[in-house]
Design an enzyme around this catalytic site. Structure first.
Site, short mmCIF file in Angstrom:
data_model
loop_
_atom_site.label_atom_id
_atom_site.label_comp_id
_atom_site.label_asym_id
_atom_site.label_seq_id
_atom_site.Cartn_x
_atom_site.Cartn_y
_atom_site.Cartn_z
N CYS A 97 51.40 27.01 4.44
CA CYS A 97 52.29 26.67 5.71
C CYS A 97 53.83 27.23 5.39
O CYS A 97 54.73 26.17 4.94
CB CYS A 97 52.32 25.93 6.30
N CYS B 32 55.26 22.55 6.26
CA CYS B 32 55.24 22.00 5.25
C CYS B 32 56.07 21.36 4.16
O CYS B 32 56.50 22.28 3.86
CB CYS B 32 53.52 22.89 4.58
N HIS C 169 50.32 18.50 8.76
CA HIS C 169 49.74 20.23 9.35
C HIS C 169 48.41 20.09 10.53
O HIS C 169 48.16 20.52 11.17
CB HIS C 169 49.34 21.02 8.63
N ASN D 249 57.37 25.31 22.14
CA ASN D 249 55.79 26.84 22.01
C ASN D 249 54.72 26.35 21.40
O ASN D 249 54.74 26.51 20.38
CB ASN D 249 56.69 28.10 21.21
N SER E 159 53.89 30.41 16.44
CA SER E 159 53.98 32.10 14.45
C SER E 159 53.10 30.56 13.64
O SER E 159 52.44 31.37 12.98
CB SER E 159 55.57 32.04 14.41
N HIS F 254 51.25 24.50 13.10
CA HIS F 254 52.15 22.72 12.66
C HIS F 254 53.22 22.69 13.38
O HIS F 254 53.65 23.65 13.97
CB HIS F 254 53.36 23.44 11.13
N HIS G 65 55.64 21.81 15.71
CA HIS G 65 56.97 21.76 15.21
C HIS G 65 57.29 22.52 16.97
O HIS G 65 57.03 23.00 17.79
CB HIS G 65 57.63 23.11 14.69
N GLN H 42 61.62 24.00 18.62
CA GLN H 42 63.22 24.58 18.24
C GLN H 42 64.21 23.84 19.23
O GLN H 42 63.48 23.20 20.47
CB GLN H 42 62.92 26.04 18.51
P1 H2U Z 1 57.80 28.97 17.30
O1 H2U Z 1 57.84 28.04 17.52
O2 H2U Z 1 57.43 30.85 18.31
O3 H2U Z 1 56.53 29.43 16.06
O4 H2U Z 1 58.87 29.88 16.01
C1 H2U Z 1 58.84 29.35 15.11
C2 H2U Z 1 60.39 29.59 14.37
O5 H2U Z 1 60.48 29.33 13.21
C3 H2U Z 1 60.96 30.99 14.80
O6 H2U Z 1 62.54 30.91 15.35
C4 H2U Z 1 61.79 30.12 12.44
C5 H2U Z 1 61.83 31.62 13.33
O7 H2U Z 1 62.81 32.20 13.51
N1 H2U Z 1 61.18 30.55 10.91
C6 H2U Z 1 62.29 29.97 10.10
O8 H2U Z 1 62.78 29.65 10.41
N2 H2U Z 1 62.43 30.25 9.11
C7 H2U Z 1 60.70 30.45 8.65
O9 H2U Z 1 60.28 30.23 6.96
C8 H2U Z 1 59.69 31.15 9.24
C9 H2U Z 1 59.79 30.95 10.79
ZN ZN Z 2 52.13 23.41 8.01
#
Ligand code: H2U
Ligand code: ZN
Length: 351
Positions: A52, A55, A115, A155, A163, A166, A168, A170
């Protein structure tokens, strides 16, 4: 022909926050609820997943390593949609070809180092830490001259394009006010100028008297299905006090926000006994330094599920081309959510 009855007959409802109308077709869902509850495969996850990228201690896609954090952790998005140092420019080739440069800062917030958790499975005191991060980040971004709007969102679930499971969220902050908050800015301002009170303050008062669409209430917040909901189980959390911006919440209000965020998402998870997917986010006043007495802090939840853990509502066809439409009424959705237990299904003793 019988008299018009909003519980039986097709009608349109106005969303006063956007000025848009939505179509409601209650006659299509008059039958009592009979949809079977399909259980999906268990979403049990380990507390730490070595693959992940959120994590603690793990490598992210951009090659950076997360620290051994405990609780929350914030970092600048490695693939930010907006950049701080992109050049300024305007394209003005007549009315039909207009473009403007846009700058901003995008961050990712891990809600917990664990996680396996999600908001409805976290403790209020730990969600409170997420609210504190939102406040701190918002205050810092607002103090940046370039930033005029801070969009905090979550999201959740692969079905919403998330994606990573975990826990999270934004924050995308930008030099201009994005489309949805811009619409709400306009409608709230018009309302405030006419009535001297906030649109959502008056709406909340009326809803608390009616009670039909209220789901959860605590000392400082109310969660409800808005009269104009489009998504089957769309909800809003509205602050009782007309606060312009999350940074203006009192200590007690921050804890109340954490509490209602948890209570609402527990109901969501209990609906189909699945980790319920949604896109949720806060709407608040622009951070351009002006006073916005008309702005009333709130949070929207847009979940895609309709009849079961696997049946999703699609906004397609008529909805894409004409007007969003729903069958189950906001009142029916509210009744279903309200009747669910306040205890998360994974923690119910008879399970
Ligand atoms: P979601 O919340 O829709 O899963 O998006 C995760 C965000 O995490 C996404 O905008 C960022 C992606 O650009 N990301 C990172 O900044 N670093 C990473 O290693 C993978 C994902
Ligand atoms: Zn995780």
């Amino acid at each position: 022909m019988s008299n018009f009855n909003i519980e039986d007959h097709p009608h349109k409802r106005l969303n006063p926050l956007t000025g848009d109308w939505i179509l409601v077709s209650p006659h299509r869902s008059k039958r009592p609820w009979q949809g079977q509850v399909e259980k999906t495969v268990s979403d049990e996850r380990p507390s730490y997943d070595p693959t992940c990228y959120l994590c603690a201690g793990n490598e992210r896609a951009g090659g950076k390593y997360n620290p051994q954090y405990k609780g929350t952790f914030v970092f600048t998005n490695d693939f930010s949609a907006l950049l701080t140092d992109s050049p300024f420019g305007i394209v003005d080739e007549g009315n039909l070809f207009q473009a403007k440069s846009e700058t901003g800062i995008c961050k990712v917030i891990c809600f917990s180092d664990d996680h396996s958790l999600t908001i409805p499975e976290m403790e209020v005191e730990d969600i409170r830490k997420v609210v504190d991060v939102w406040c701190d980040e918002c205050a810092e971004l607002a103090s940046n001259e370039m930033i005029n709007y801070v969009q905090i969102f979550e999201n959740k679930g692969a079905i919403m394009g998330c994606s990573n499971p975990h826990p999270h969220g934004q924050i995308w902050s930008s030099s201009s006010v994005p489309t949805e908050p811009e619409k709400e800015s306009k409608t709230q301002k018009e309302y405030f100028e006419k009535h001297g009170t906030t649109l959502l303050g008056d709406y909340l008062k009326a809803e608390l008297l009616k009670k039909d669409r209220i789901l959860v209430e605590n000392e400082h917040f109310v969660a409800l299905v808005p009269y104009w909901a489009v998504w089957p189980f769309e909800t809003m959390i509205i602050s009782k006090r007309a606060v312009q911006n999350i940074t203006l919440l009192t200590d007690a209000e921050r804890t109340s926000l954490a509490d209602i965020y948890r209570k609402l998402t527990i109901k969501y998870d209990n609906l189909f006994e699945v980790s319920f997917a949604y896109s949720a986010g806060l709407h608040q006043a622009p951070t351009d330094g002006n006073d916005y007495p008309e702005w009333h802090l709130h949070m929207h939840f847009y979940p895609p599920l309709l009849r079961s853990a696997s049946v999703k509502k699609f906004m397609v066809g008529y909805e894409m081309l004409a007007t969003p439409q729903r069958d189950i009424t906001a009142e029916q959705a509210a009744q279903r959510l309200r009747d669910l237990s306040d205890v998360h299904y994974k923690k119910q003793t008879n399970k």
